[in-house]
Enzyme design. Structure first.
Site, mmCIF file in Angstrom:
data_model
loop_
_atom_site.group_PDB
_atom_site.id
_atom_site.type_symbol
_atom_site.label_atom_id
_atom_site.label_comp_id
_atom_site.label_asym_id
_atom_site.label_seq_id
_atom_site.Cartn_x
_atom_site.Cartn_y
_atom_site.Cartn_z
ATOM 1 N N ASP A 52 49.758 -75.558 -83.563
ATOM 2 C CA ASP A 52 50.639 -75.766 -81.658
ATOM 3 C C ASP A 52 49.991 -75.184 -80.716
ATOM 4 O OD1 ASP A 52 51.269 -73.231 -82.826
ATOM 5 O OD2 ASP A 52 53.630 -73.235 -81.908
ATOM 6 N N SER A 53 48.535 -74.938 -80.989
ATOM 7 C CA SER A 53 48.002 -74.066 -80.015
ATOM 8 C C SER A 53 47.164 -75.278 -79.237
ATOM 9 C CB SER A 53 47.111 -73.203 -80.610
ATOM 10 O OG SER A 53 46.234 -73.762 -81.503
ATOM 11 N N ASP A 91 51.303 -76.797 -88.072
ATOM 12 C CA ASP A 91 52.906 -76.460 -87.027
ATOM 13 C C ASP A 91 54.091 -77.011 -86.947
ATOM 14 O OD1 ASP A 91 52.017 -73.553 -87.454
ATOM 15 O OD2 ASP A 91 50.850 -74.027 -85.320
ATOM 16 N N LYS A 121 53.482 -75.323 -91.341
ATOM 17 C CA LYS A 121 53.403 -73.586 -90.970
ATOM 18 C C LYS A 121 54.428 -73.199 -90.017
ATOM 19 C CE LYS A 121 50.358 -71.781 -88.308
ATOM 20 N NZ LYS A 121 50.711 -70.787 -87.573
ATOM 21 N N GLU A 123 56.699 -70.228 -88.337
ATOM 22 C CA GLU A 123 56.952 -68.381 -87.455
ATOM 23 C C GLU A 123 58.375 -68.042 -87.785
ATOM 24 O OE1 GLU A 123 55.674 -68.833 -83.393
ATOM 25 O OE2 GLU A 123 53.632 -69.567 -83.639
ATOM 26 N N GLU A 190 49.530 -62.561 -86.843
ATOM 27 C CA GLU A 190 48.509 -62.503 -86.032
ATOM 28 C C GLU A 190 48.686 -61.290 -85.816
ATOM 29 O OE1 GLU A 190 49.655 -66.307 -84.295
ATOM 30 O OE2 GLU A 190 48.301 -65.388 -82.166
HETATM 31 O O1 KIV Z 1 48.630 -72.958 -83.205
HETATM 32 C C1 KIV Z 1 47.539 -71.534 -83.593
HETATM 33 O O2 KIV Z 1 46.778 -72.684 -83.194
HETATM 34 C C2 KIV Z 1 48.213 -70.538 -84.475
HETATM 35 C C3 KIV Z 1 46.823 -69.968 -85.362
HETATM 36 C C4 KIV Z 1 46.739 -68.538 -83.651
HETATM 37 C C5 KIV Z 1 47.358 -69.237 -86.081
HETATM 38 O O3 KIV Z 1 48.874 -70.507 -85.169
#
Ligand code: KIV
Length: 272
Positions: A52-53, A91, A121, A123, A190
């Protein structure tokens, strides 16, 4: 000359587990689009994370919070079309799984069905236990994410190193064990102290992938655009830049502009 197609074996959760057991480090990078994902896959990465980056890197938002489920699915579809070998994790975006396990299951199913991704993924630890259980019960592999969890940035108030104090470190260890016991196939840690990263990796049987979690974990992940030096204003200690692509691209584009302006491009060979 043989015309047989080269056999490419897709990475699976089973292979990732074997890599941990054999002490071979796992490589993981983000990708959000077809062209970049093709290069990352061809280079032989083990895991591609459609992170989600993308909210920051692709859309220019300040945080990961604004990106939507549909936008994540669009990125994931592009990445899946590009990969032959990598295991692709997507994510679950902010708001698509917290506090409502039915919604979480529906979000994860949408990602898997509409993109063809291999895992999701999420969090958090005990706070998202119900959602993790529900998603796993549908046969969808889940990767956990603890330590600095950017979807909670407004709770933390800072992107500083997490779990430096004993209480937070203890909670992180207990969340990591919980996620493993629920059935997560891997965990991202992280921005935590290296010593804590090693401790968690040793305590868990599943692979632990670090980003700013030191060298004692089972693998490393970075944001592709940071590694390539496309992003310029993000300089955490854990980041190793392998290229200065911002300058390389800018120079090439300036050269093109100057060739267009001078009439040098196109030349006689570059036209019909
Ligand atoms: O969204 C992302 O890029 C991440 C990484 C920093 C692990 O969750």
């Amino acid at each position: 000359m043989s015309t047989a197609k080269k056999e490419i074996k897709r990475i699976t959760t089973h292979i990732l587990q074997t890599l941990k057991e054999q002490g071979e480090k796992i490589s993981m990078l983000t990708a959000y689009d077809y062209s970049m994902a093709r290069i990352v896959d061809a280079a032989g990465i083990d895991i591609i994370l459609v992170g989600d980056s993308a909210s920051n890197v692709m859309a220019g938002h300040e945080t990961t919070l604004p990106i939507t489920l549909d936008q994540m699915i669009y990125h994931a579809q592009s990445v899946i079309r590009a990969t032959e070998r990598a295991f692709v994790v997507v994510d679950l975006p902010f708001g698509s799984y917290q506090g409502n396990s039915t919604k979480a299951l529906n979000s994860a199913i949408s990602i898997m069905k509409e993109s063809g991704a291999h895992a999701v993924k999420m969090e958090g630890g005990s706070e998202i236990e119900d959602s993790v259980i529900r998603i796993l019960s549908a046969g969808i592999p889940v990767m956990g994410h603890l330590g600095l969890t950017p979807q909670s940035i407004y709770k933390f108030g800072t992107y500083g190193v997490r779990a430096k104090e004993e209480a937070e470190a203890e909670k992180l260890i207990s969340d990591a064990k919980l996620l493993e016991s629920l059935g997560c196939f891997a965990l991202v840690l992280e921005k935590i102290p290296a010593e804590l990263g090693s401790k968690v990796a040793q305590a868990l049987h599943i692979p632990v992938i670090g980003i700013g979690a030191g060298d004692g974990v089972d693998g490393q992940v970075l944001v592709l655009h940071d590694l390539l030096g496309i992003t310029q204003d993000f300089n955490p200690r854990f980041l190793r830049r392998y290229l200065n692509m911002y300058d390389l691209m800018k120079n090439a584009i300036e050269h093109y502009i100057s060739d267009v302006k001078s009439g040098d491009f196109p030349n006689k060979e570059e036209q019909y």
